[in-house]
Write a protein that holds these residues in place. Sequence first.
Motif, PDB file in Angstrom:
ATOM      1  N   SER A  42       6.906 -23.744 -40.280  1.00 40.15           N
ATOM      2  CA  SER A  42       7.104 -22.588 -39.402  1.00 40.15           C
ATOM      3  C   SER A  42       8.024 -22.922 -38.232  1.00 40.15           C
ATOM      4  O   SER A  42       8.737 -22.066 -37.724  1.00 40.15           O
ATOM      5  CB  SER A  42       5.767 -22.076 -38.878  1.00 40.15           C
ATOM      6  OG  SER A  42       5.118 -23.084 -38.129  1.00 40.15           O
ATOM      7  N   SER A  43       8.030 -24.184 -37.806  1.00 38.20           N
ATOM      8  CA  SER A  43       8.872 -24.601 -36.695  1.00 38.20           C
ATOM      9  C   SER A  43      10.324 -24.763 -37.107  1.00 38.20           C
ATOM     10  O   SER A  43      11.225 -24.661 -36.282  1.00 38.20           O
ATOM     11  CB  SER A  43       8.381 -25.939 -36.129  1.00 38.20           C
ATOM     12  OG  SER A  43       7.080 -25.819 -35.633  1.00 38.20           O
ATOM     13  N   THR A  90      12.287 -22.904 -38.657  1.00 36.90           N
ATOM     14  CA  THR A  90      13.118 -21.716 -38.530  1.00 36.90           C
ATOM     15  C   THR A  90      13.137 -21.147 -37.117  1.00 36.90           C
ATOM     16  O   THR A  90      13.999 -20.351 -36.789  1.00 36.90           O
ATOM     17  CB  THR A  90      12.632 -20.609 -39.489  1.00 36.90           C
ATOM     18  OG1 THR A  90      11.268 -20.316 -39.192  1.00 36.90           O
ATOM     19  CG2 THR A  90      12.777 -21.049 -40.936  1.00 36.90           C
ATOM     20  N   THR A  91      12.195 -21.578 -36.281  1.00 35.49           N
ATOM     21  CA  THR A  91      12.079 -20.968 -34.961  1.00 35.49           C
ATOM     22  C   THR A  91      12.627 -21.821 -33.817  1.00 35.49           C
ATOM     23  O   THR A  91      12.746 -21.343 -32.706  1.00 35.49           O
ATOM     24  CB  THR A  91      10.614 -20.628 -34.638  1.00 35.49           C
ATOM     25  OG1 THR A  91       9.838 -21.824 -34.681  1.00 35.49           O
ATOM     26  CG2 THR A  91      10.071 -19.604 -35.620  1.00 35.49           C
ATOM     27  N   ARG A  92      12.939 -23.076 -34.052  1.00 35.57           N
ATOM     28  CA  ARG A  92      13.468 -23.901 -32.957  1.00 35.57           C
ATOM     29  C   ARG A  92      14.336 -25.022 -33.509  1.00 35.57           C
ATOM     30  O   ARG A  92      14.442 -25.222 -34.705  1.00 35.57           O
ATOM     31  CB  ARG A  92      12.344 -24.444 -32.080  1.00 35.57           C
ATOM     32  CG  ARG A  92      11.374 -25.376 -32.751  1.00 35.57           C
ATOM     33  CD  ARG A  92      10.305 -25.819 -31.735  1.00 35.57           C
ATOM     34  NE  ARG A  92       9.137 -26.291 -32.420  1.00 35.57           N
ATOM     35  CZ  ARG A  92       9.028 -27.507 -32.939  1.00 35.57           C
ATOM     36  NH1 ARG A  92       9.987 -28.365 -32.843  1.00 35.57           N
ATOM     37  NH2 ARG A  92       7.923 -27.860 -33.567  1.00 35.57           N
ATOM     38  N   SER A  93      14.909 -25.750 -32.585  1.00 36.35           N
ATOM     39  CA  SER A  93      15.832 -26.814 -32.965  1.00 36.35           C
ATOM     40  C   SER A  93      15.133 -27.948 -33.706  1.00 36.35           C
ATOM     41  O   SER A  93      13.909 -27.952 -33.847  1.00 36.35           O
ATOM     42  CB  SER A  93      16.527 -27.348 -31.719  1.00 36.35           C
ATOM     43  OG  SER A  93      15.567 -27.923 -30.858  1.00 36.35           O
ATOM     44  N   HIS A  94      15.885 -28.897 -34.104  1.00 37.19           N
ATOM     45  CA  HIS A  94      15.411 -30.041 -34.878  1.00 37.19           C
ATOM     46  C   HIS A  94      14.671 -31.017 -33.951  1.00 37.19           C
ATOM     47  O   HIS A  94      15.204 -32.047 -33.545  1.00 37.19           O
ATOM     48  CB  HIS A  94      16.624 -30.715 -35.535  1.00 37.19           C
ATOM     49  CG  HIS A  94      16.286 -31.528 -36.727  1.00 37.19           C
ATOM     50  ND1 HIS A  94      15.703 -31.002 -37.866  1.00 37.19           N
ATOM     51  CD2 HIS A  94      16.445 -32.845 -36.966  1.00 37.19           C
ATOM     52  CE1 HIS A  94      15.520 -31.961 -38.747  1.00 37.19           C
ATOM     53  NE2 HIS A  94      15.966 -33.090 -38.229  1.00 37.19           N
ATOM     54  N   THR A  95      13.421 -30.671 -33.607  1.00 36.34           N
ATOM     55  CA  THR A  95      12.600 -31.477 -32.701  1.00 36.34           C
ATOM     56  C   THR A  95      11.161 -31.486 -33.196  1.00 36.34           C
ATOM     57  O   THR A  95      10.782 -30.696 -34.048  1.00 36.34           O
ATOM     58  CB  THR A  95      12.611 -30.901 -31.268  1.00 36.34           C
ATOM     59  OG1 THR A  95      12.081 -29.575 -31.294  1.00 36.34           O
ATOM     60  CG2 THR A  95      14.005 -30.904 -30.664  1.00 36.34           C
ATOM     61  N   LEU A  96      10.376 -32.376 -32.619  1.00 32.53           N
ATOM     62  CA  LEU A  96       8.939 -32.415 -32.879  1.00 32.53           C
ATOM     63  C   LEU A  96       8.195 -32.017 -31.617  1.00 32.53           C
ATOM     64  O   LEU A  96       8.502 -32.496 -30.524  1.00 32.53           O
ATOM     65  CB  LEU A  96       8.497 -33.828 -33.278  1.00 32.53           C
ATOM     66  CG  LEU A  96       9.021 -34.411 -34.581  1.00 32.53           C
ATOM     67  CD1 LEU A  96       8.507 -35.843 -34.765  1.00 32.53           C
ATOM     68  CD2 LEU A  96       8.630 -33.545 -35.766  1.00 32.53           C
ATOM     69  N   ASN A  97       7.200 -31.158 -31.766  1.00 31.34           N
ATOM     70  CA  ASN A  97       6.317 -30.863 -30.640  1.00 31.34           C
ATOM     71  C   ASN A  97       5.194 -31.908 -30.646  1.00 31.34           C
ATOM     72  O   ASN A  97       5.129 -32.770 -31.529  1.00 31.34           O
ATOM     73  CB  ASN A  97       5.791 -29.423 -30.706  1.00 31.34           C
ATOM     74  CG  ASN A  97       4.956 -29.147 -31.946  1.00 31.34           C
ATOM     75  OD1 ASN A  97       4.243 -30.009 -32.458  1.00 31.34           O
ATOM     76  ND2 ASN A  97       5.032 -27.918 -32.448  1.00 31.34           N
TER      77      ASN A  97
END
Length: 179
Positions: free
Chosen positions: A148-149, A151-158
């Motif tokens: 889900s991440s 498509t919604t944000r840059s190439h990063t890890l939360n």
Amino acid sequence: MGKGLSKEQQELVNNETHFTKSEIQRIIRRFNMLDLNGTGTVSAQDLGNVPGVYDNEFLRLSLARMLDLNRDGSISGEEFVRTLSCFHPDASANEKIDVAFRLLDSDDDGALGEEDIAKALQANAPNMERNELLSIAARLITEFQEPSSQTTRSHTLNIHEFSNLAASAGLLQHFTLEF
């Protein structure tokens, strides 16, 4: 207590961390050894007096960022003790994850990008080429970023995604020290 913590601060830290009073006193003695000018604070430069840190700028700056909880550019005795509490054997996995994440988040943006991960890898593999480090970082992000991440944000890890990476890599076993 000395120049590291007032009696009130020591009581507060004792109640809010995993340390006993004697452990806090030992940690503050170590803190005072870093506080060469006697101001009650240490800087990123002072952390260079720690063996194994003085010749590693990434580690020195990352430690300073991790320890400086209020982001004022200096590390107080209270911040030092509070942060080290995550390394206590009784600290939770979430406490350890939080500090590990802050240690790696070199740009303080609340996410781990390729650059953050590449810097950490370079500190442990200084002879690797930069493009190789970035490639490894990109693969790690792709592997652990939730669908889900993607498509919604840059190439990063939360922090949650990083928690999965840390568990997979056995990172937390390195976040326990005896005091």
